[in-house]
Every structure is written in structure tokens, then in C-alpha cells.
Scaffold this active site. Structure first.
Site, PDB file in Angstrom:
ATOM      1  N   ASN A  99      -2.493  13.087  -3.900  1.00 44.49           N
ATOM      2  CA  ASN A  99      -3.604  13.550  -4.733  1.00 44.49           C
ATOM      3  C   ASN A  99      -4.078  14.936  -4.311  1.00 44.49           C
ATOM      4  O   ASN A  99      -4.352  15.800  -5.149  1.00 44.49           O
ATOM      5  CB  ASN A  99      -4.773  12.562  -4.648  1.00 44.49           C
ATOM      6  N   ASP A 147       0.852  -1.188   0.000  1.00 41.01           N
ATOM      7  CA  ASP A 147       0.000   0.000   0.000  1.00 41.01           C
ATOM      8  C   ASP A 147       0.889   1.239   0.000  1.00 41.01           C
ATOM      9  O   ASP A 147       1.779   1.379   0.849  1.00 41.01           O
ATOM     10  CB  ASP A 147      -0.916  -0.003   1.220  1.00 41.01           C
ATOM     11  N   GLU A 201      -4.693   2.438  -4.332  1.00 44.46           N
ATOM     12  CA  GLU A 201      -3.234   2.456  -4.239  1.00 44.46           C
ATOM     13  C   GLU A 201      -2.702   1.181  -3.588  1.00 44.46           C
ATOM     14  O   GLU A 201      -1.564   1.130  -3.126  1.00 44.46           O
ATOM     15  CB  GLU A 201      -2.772   3.677  -3.434  1.00 44.46           C
ATOM     16  N   HIS A 255      -4.689  14.759  -9.161  1.00 43.47           N
ATOM     17  CA  HIS A 255      -4.866  13.358  -9.541  1.00 43.47           C
ATOM     18  C   HIS A 255      -3.964  12.952 -10.702  1.00 43.47           C
ATOM     19  O   HIS A 255      -3.612  11.770 -10.815  1.00 43.47           O
ATOM     20  CB  HIS A 255      -6.335  13.100  -9.890  1.00 43.47           C
ATOM     21  N   ASP A 268      -1.784   9.670 -10.566  1.00 42.87           N
ATOM     22  CA  ASP A 268      -1.740   8.596 -11.567  1.00 42.87           C
ATOM     23  C   ASP A 268      -0.303   8.308 -11.997  1.00 42.87           C
ATOM     24  O   ASP A 268       0.078   7.155 -12.211  1.00 42.87           O
ATOM     25  CB  ASP A 268      -2.583   8.977 -12.787  1.00 42.87           C
TER      26      ASP A 268
END
Length: 371
Positions: free
Chosen positions: A257, A249, A292, A262, A266
Site C-alpha cells: 500500500n 495473512d 489482509e 491503495h 485492493d
């Protein structure tokens, strides 16, 4: 007297020589069919000689030429790759040879010469299926020119045996038949090629669908559905060696973010996926498990070997530099590692890895905890 079909592209360009064995076998099969047709025609020609319709000498000469030409084209087909002769060029040469034989047969056939006109239509139709329509149209034009020349010559030297009006009308019927056959066969060829293109597009679409069904679009890793299939296959595999799973994780991903947007988030996911994938062993699989979170399957791996893989991933991920993020901001992840017990469902091993992941998060993140 028909030529072997060739391979051409949609624009009629010359195809590559027949290098592959399947193509060579297909061309040989067509040659066999063509040879059988030549043989049947020679038999009919011999019958015409026996009935007194056709002179023996010219008929024998034409039969010898046809037989030698058939054998010569077999050799050309056999050595076409070595000689770098494209299949459509072979088809064109065989077409011209067949047309020449038919014209010669018409000249010596006597009262049965009209029957040779049907053979010419068959040869041109076969050419149209074998090559690009424009090239087949040129061959049809060459056949008509040749027939016009021989008909004119025959009526000029023997107007009684070859009345000019009869020859002219026969030529008109032949021209109409050749034109109609060429146009119809050309349309069928175009339809066949469109169907071939449509089939290729459909196969490409199916490949895309299969890819989308197994690959996460953003990270290009296996998706959750595909990973579940792999886990099921691994459970069914009877192997004495142990296997491990790990849940990874990304640390503080929501802050990335919120702070950078975002698009940068990404980019972090893609960068992590690329770095982690490069650290895996040959049979390891990393999948995007959700958001994630990632699941790593390590078949035939002890916990020690699995931890070494995770530590390689840590090193690679720490070295990541993401455009749009400050260089001081280091990407890290927490991981929970679990060994699958003998006969244990992977869901249980994943559950234990998940608990180990929570311990890693609670202990300060950027660490690996073993269940």
C-alpha cells in the site's frame, strides 16, 4: 363469453408460448370458467326459445358453433406449446370468437337482444385484463364495428322490430360503456404491471441486501459475519470426521500500500482471493477475516489434507502478476493451521491457528505453521 388471459410484456410484445406446466394449468382453469359461461348463456338461449322470443333453428346453430369453438380452443390451449401459439394470440382469437357469438346472439335474440350488450362489455373487459391495452382497444373497436354493422342491417330489413332510433341509442350506450370499461381496465392493467415491476425490483434489492450481508464487497469472498454463521453451523453438525481452520495473512501488505498505493493493494487482495478460491475443495470456505487476513474453513479434513489445500494456494498465489507492481515483487502469505478438537469451539481452534500464524511470521513469513 370471455377469453383466457394471456402473458404479455410491458411493451405489449407477444409472449413466448406456454411451455411451462403452471401456465398451462392456469390457461385451462380460465378455459373452464369460459366454458361454464358459454354453458350458462346457452341455457338462457334455450329458455328464450322455450318462451318464444328466439327462433329455434338459429339458436340451435349458434349453440352448436359455441360448443365446437369451446372444444377447439381447449385443444389449442393443450397443444399451444407444440403449435408455438403465444398465450396472447390465443386470448385474441378467443376474444374475436366470443365477440362473434355475442353479435350473432344479438341478431337472433329478439326483444331480449339488449341483454346481450352487457355480455359484450364483460367480454371486452376481460380482454383488457388479458392483454396489452392497445390490443384490447383494437378488439373493442372491432366489437363496435361488428355491432354497428348488425344493428344497421337489422334496422334496414326490419325497421318495425328494430327501430333505427332505438338501435342508434343502444349503440351509443354500448360505445360509451365499452370505452369507459376499456379505459378503466387499461389503467388497472397498467397499475398491476407497475406493481409487478416494483415487486421484482424489491426482490432484486432484497437479493442484493442478502448478498451484501454475506459477501465481502472487495474480494467477493464470504465476509466475517457469514463465516461466523458457517462456523456455528459446523459446530452444530454431528460428524465423526475432523475439521480444520487456517488463518492466512498477506506478507508485507502495508509495504504494498505504501509503495504502490491503495488501488494496487485492493488489486492484490482481489487477486489473492481469486487464486486462493480456485485451489479450494468443494465444501471449503474462504472468508475475509479483516484487512489482509483471511480465515479458511476446511470441513471433514485432516491436517494433512488441509495442508495440501494451503500448498495449492501457495503455488497459485506465487504465480500472481498484479498490474502496477514490478514483476519481481512476488505475492506471498503466511498461514497458521489448526485442527479442531472433538467438541471444541471453533474460537479455540482459531486462537491456536492465530498463534501458529504468528510463529510463521516470526520464522520469516511465506510459510505454513501447524498448531
Amino acid at each position: 363469453m370471455t377469453p383466457a388471459p394471456s402473458s404479455t410484456d410491458s411493451k405489449g410484445m407477444t409472449a413466448a408460448p406456454a411451455h411451462t406446466a403452471p401456465m398451462l394449468r392456469r390457461m385451462r382453469n380460465y378455459w373452464i370458467a369460459t366454458a361454464m359461461l358459454y354453458l350458462a348463456t346457452m341455457g338462457l338461449l334455450a329458455a328464450q326459445v322455450g318462451a318464444g322470443y328466439t327462433p329455434r333453428g338459429p339458436a340451435l346453430l349458434l349453440s352448436v358453433v359455441a360448443a365446437c369453438g369451446t372444444l377447439a380452443f381447449y385443444a389449442l390451449i393443450h397443444f399451444s406449446a407444440r403449435l408455438k401459439i403465444a398465450p396472447d394470440m390465443l386470448a385474441a382469437l378467443q376474444s374475436l370468437f366470443a365477440i362473434g357469438c355475442i353479435i350473432a346472439g344479438y341478431a337472433i335474440a329478439g326483444p331480449l337482444r339488449a341483454s346481450l350488450l352487457s355480455m359484450l362489455v364483460v367480454a371486452i373487459a376481460f380482454c383488457t385484463f388479458a392483454m396489452h391495452p392497445r390490443r384490447a382497444l383494437l378488439l373493442a373497436g372491432a366489437a363496435l364495428a361488428g355491432m354497428a354493422g348488425i344493428m344497421w342491417y337489422l334496422q334496414a330489413i326490419d325497421p318495425q322490430g328494430h327501430p333505427p332510433a332505438v338501435e342508434a341509442m343502444s349503440f351509443g350506450y354500448l360505445a360509451a360503456a365499452l370505452l369507459a370499461t376499456t379505459l378503466l381496465a387499461s389503467e388497472m392493467t397498467k397499475l398491476r404491471r407497475r406493481m409487478k415491476v416494483s415487486k421484482q425490483e424489491l426482490l432484486a434489492a432484497l437479493d442484493t441486501i442478502r448478498t451484501l450481508a454475506t459477501v465481502d464487497e472487495l474480494t467477493s469472498l464470504a465476509n466475517r459475519r457469514h463465516m461466523n454463521e458457517l462456523l456455528g453451523a459446523e459446530e452444530r453438525r454431528s460428524a465423526p470426521a475432523t475439521s480444520c481452520v487456517a488463518l492466512l495473512d498477506l506478507d508485507l501488505f502495508k509495504q504494498v500500500n505504501d509503495q504502490y498505493g491503495h488501488a494496487v493493494g485492493d488489486a492484490v487482495l482481489r487477486g489473492f482471493a481469486g487464486a486462493a478460491h480456485g485451489a479450494l475443495r468443494e465444501h471449503d470456505t474462504l472468508a475475509r477475516w479483516g484487512g489482509e487476513e483471511f480465515l479458511l474453513l476446511l470441513p471433514d479434513a485432516t491436517p494433512q489434507a488441509a495442508r495440501q489445500v494451503l500448498e495449492r494456494i501457495v503455488t497459485r498465489v506465487h504465480a500472481l502478476q498484479i498490474d502496477g507492481m514490478t514483476p519481481a515483487r512476488r505475492i506471498s502469505f503466511s498461514a497458521g493451521l489448526a485442527e479442531r478438537r472433538d467438541g471444541e469451539p471453533f474460537t479455540d481452534a482459531i486462537s491456536r491457528a492465530d498463534k501458529a500464524l504468528y510463529r510463521a511470521k516470526a520464522a520469516g513469513r511465506d510459510r505454513i505453521e501447524v498448531a
